[in-house]
Design a protein around this motif. Structure first.
Motif, PDB file in Angstrom:
ATOM      1  N   GLN A   1      31.579  24.508  39.797  1.00 28.90           N
ATOM      2  CA  GLN A   1      32.193  24.429  38.342  1.00 28.90           C
ATOM      3  C   GLN A   1      33.558  24.706  38.570  1.00 28.90           C
ATOM      4  O   GLN A   1      33.909  25.916  39.415  1.00 28.90           O
ATOM      5  N   GLY A   2      34.815  24.339  37.776  1.00 33.37           N
ATOM      6  CA  GLY A   2      35.978  25.160  37.891  1.00 33.37           C
ATOM      7  C   GLY A   2      35.981  26.487  37.514  1.00 33.37           C
ATOM      8  O   GLY A   2      34.922  26.890  36.408  1.00 33.37           O
ATOM      9  N   ALA A   3      36.633  27.477  37.914  1.00 30.94           N
ATOM     10  CA  ALA A   3      36.512  28.889  37.558  1.00 30.94           C
ATOM     11  C   ALA A   3      37.997  29.256  37.375  1.00 30.94           C
ATOM     12  O   ALA A   3      38.964  28.781  37.788  1.00 30.94           O
ATOM     13  N   LEU A   4      38.012  30.181  36.269  1.00 30.09           N
ATOM     14  CA  LEU A   4      39.145  31.002  36.168  1.00 30.09           C
ATOM     15  C   LEU A   4      39.227  32.420  36.603  1.00 30.09           C
ATOM     16  O   LEU A   4      38.265  33.179  36.366  1.00 30.09           O
ATOM     17  N   PRO A   5      39.769  32.819  37.729  1.00 30.77           N
ATOM     18  CA  PRO A   5      39.504  33.888  38.543  1.00 30.77           C
ATOM     19  C   PRO A   5      39.400  35.155  37.923  1.00 30.77           C
ATOM     20  O   PRO A   5      40.477  35.609  37.206  1.00 30.77           O
ATOM     21  N   ALA A   6      38.313  36.072  37.706  1.00 32.74           N
ATOM     22  CA  ALA A   6      38.198  37.005  37.079  1.00 32.74           C
ATOM     23  C   ALA A   6      37.169  38.162  37.780  1.00 32.74           C
ATOM     24  O   ALA A   6      36.298  37.644  38.557  1.00 32.74           O
ATOM     25  N   VAL A   7      37.503  39.402  37.743  1.00 30.33           N
ATOM     26  CA  VAL A   7      36.444  40.279  38.485  1.00 30.33           C
ATOM     27  C   VAL A   7      36.516  41.488  37.697  1.00 30.33           C
ATOM     28  O   VAL A   7      37.240  42.085  36.782  1.00 30.33           O
ATOM     29  N   SER A   8      35.127  41.670  37.689  1.00 27.60           N
ATOM     30  CA  SER A   8      34.738  42.883  36.812  1.00 27.60           C
ATOM     31  C   SER A   8      34.695  44.115  37.714  1.00 27.60           C
ATOM     32  O   SER A   8      34.035  44.519  38.626  1.00 27.60           O
ATOM     33  N   LEU A   9      35.618  45.181  37.509  1.00 29.20           N
ATOM     34  CA  LEU A   9      35.784  46.401  38.208  1.00 29.20           C
ATOM     35  C   LEU A   9      34.656  47.313  38.008  1.00 29.20           C
ATOM     36  O   LEU A   9      34.403  48.120  38.940  1.00 29.20           O
ATOM     37  N   THR A  10      33.735  47.122  36.942  1.00 30.76           N
ATOM     38  CA  THR A  10      32.743  47.891  36.651  1.00 30.76           C
ATOM     39  C   THR A  10      31.627  47.574  37.611  1.00 30.76           C
ATOM     40  O   THR A  10      30.463  48.495  37.798  1.00 30.76           O
ATOM     41  N   ALA A  11      31.572  46.643  38.227  1.00 27.81           N
ATOM     42  CA  ALA A  11      30.391  46.070  39.043  1.00 27.81           C
ATOM     43  C   ALA A  11      30.315  46.649  40.407  1.00 27.81           C
ATOM     44  O   ALA A  11      29.561  46.258  41.285  1.00 27.81           O
ATOM     45  N   GLN A  12      31.622  47.305  40.911  1.00 27.98           N
ATOM     46  CA  GLN A  12      31.764  47.682  42.473  1.00 27.98           C
ATOM     47  C   GLN A  12      30.963  48.957  42.449  1.00 27.98           C
ATOM     48  O   GLN A  12      31.867  50.122  42.740  1.00 27.98           O
TER      49      GLN A  12
END
Length: 209
Positions: free
Chosen positions: A90-101
């Motif tokens: 599926q098409g994605a809107l690039p996003a990163v959760s900093l909390t998950a690292q």
């Protein structure tokens, strides 16, 4: 009924921050128009909300987001199962959760300074066309405030979601959505429909045509 009308009809209390919700939508849209990435952070319930926001941006939320014919054809030309492969993306809107690292977060908190964990990640990741979203019910969470400082140093835009009170984040951020509640769980209850609307509206902008 369009998404914006539905939000304010279902949650009329949010009319108090209507202009800021509109400004936030345009800020996210502009980030993606410029090829940027969204980075999100928060603590406790807002940590979970950060993951939630990224989940809605990185895959289909209200829309299917099928790949274009050109992309599907390219996959088919590259791999034997390329057409089926493309059908399951599926098409994605690039996003990163900093909390998950968790590895780098715990290492930096242990080795350097806990209040700087998100700032370190923003300093490492964020660039001029990016957007850092900070969630804090008080608006004064030190690690989120420091993330915004690092974002400003990097030239990234900032969007924060807080409660009704003026705060360090509301004074620093490019856009702050101050939902009209002051108790933590009530603030978080209003953050949810706001970010659901923002994710759905941005999805419609890029995949609804």
């Amino acid at each position: 009924m369009d998404l914006r009308t539905e939000l304010f009809e279902r949650y009329p209390v949010l009319c108090a921050c209507e202009k800021d919700v509109d400004a936030a939508r345009e800020l996210i849209n502009e980030t993606y128009r410029r090829g940027g990435t969204v980075y999100v952070c928060g603590n406790g319930g807002s940590c979970s909300d950060s993951d939630h926001i990224v989940g809605e941006l990185m895959k289909g939320f209200l829309l299917r987001r099928e790949l274009s014919c050109a992309e599907t054809e390219k996959f088919a030309s590259m791999f034997e199962d390329g057409a089926q492969f493309a059908a399951n993306l599926q098409g994605a809107l690039p996003a990163v959760s900093l909390t998950a690292q968790t590895a780098i977060l715990s290492a930096f908190a242990n080795d350097v300074e806990p209040d700087m964990v998100y700032a370190q990640l923003v300093y490492g990741y964020a660039r001029e066309n990016d957007l850092v979203i900070g969630l804090s019910t008080s608006g004064n969470s030190k690690n989120v405030v420091n993330a915004v400082k690092a974002a400003k140093f990097r030239g990234a835009k900032t969007l924060c979601m807080t409660g009704a009170k003026e705060s360090k984040l509301s004074a620093m951020s490019d856009v702050t959505i101050r939902v009209p509640e002051t108790e933590t769980f009530k603030i978080q209850e209003l953050h949810l429909p706001v970010y659901h609307y923002l994710c759905a509206a941005v999805e419609e902008e890029f995949f609804g045509k």
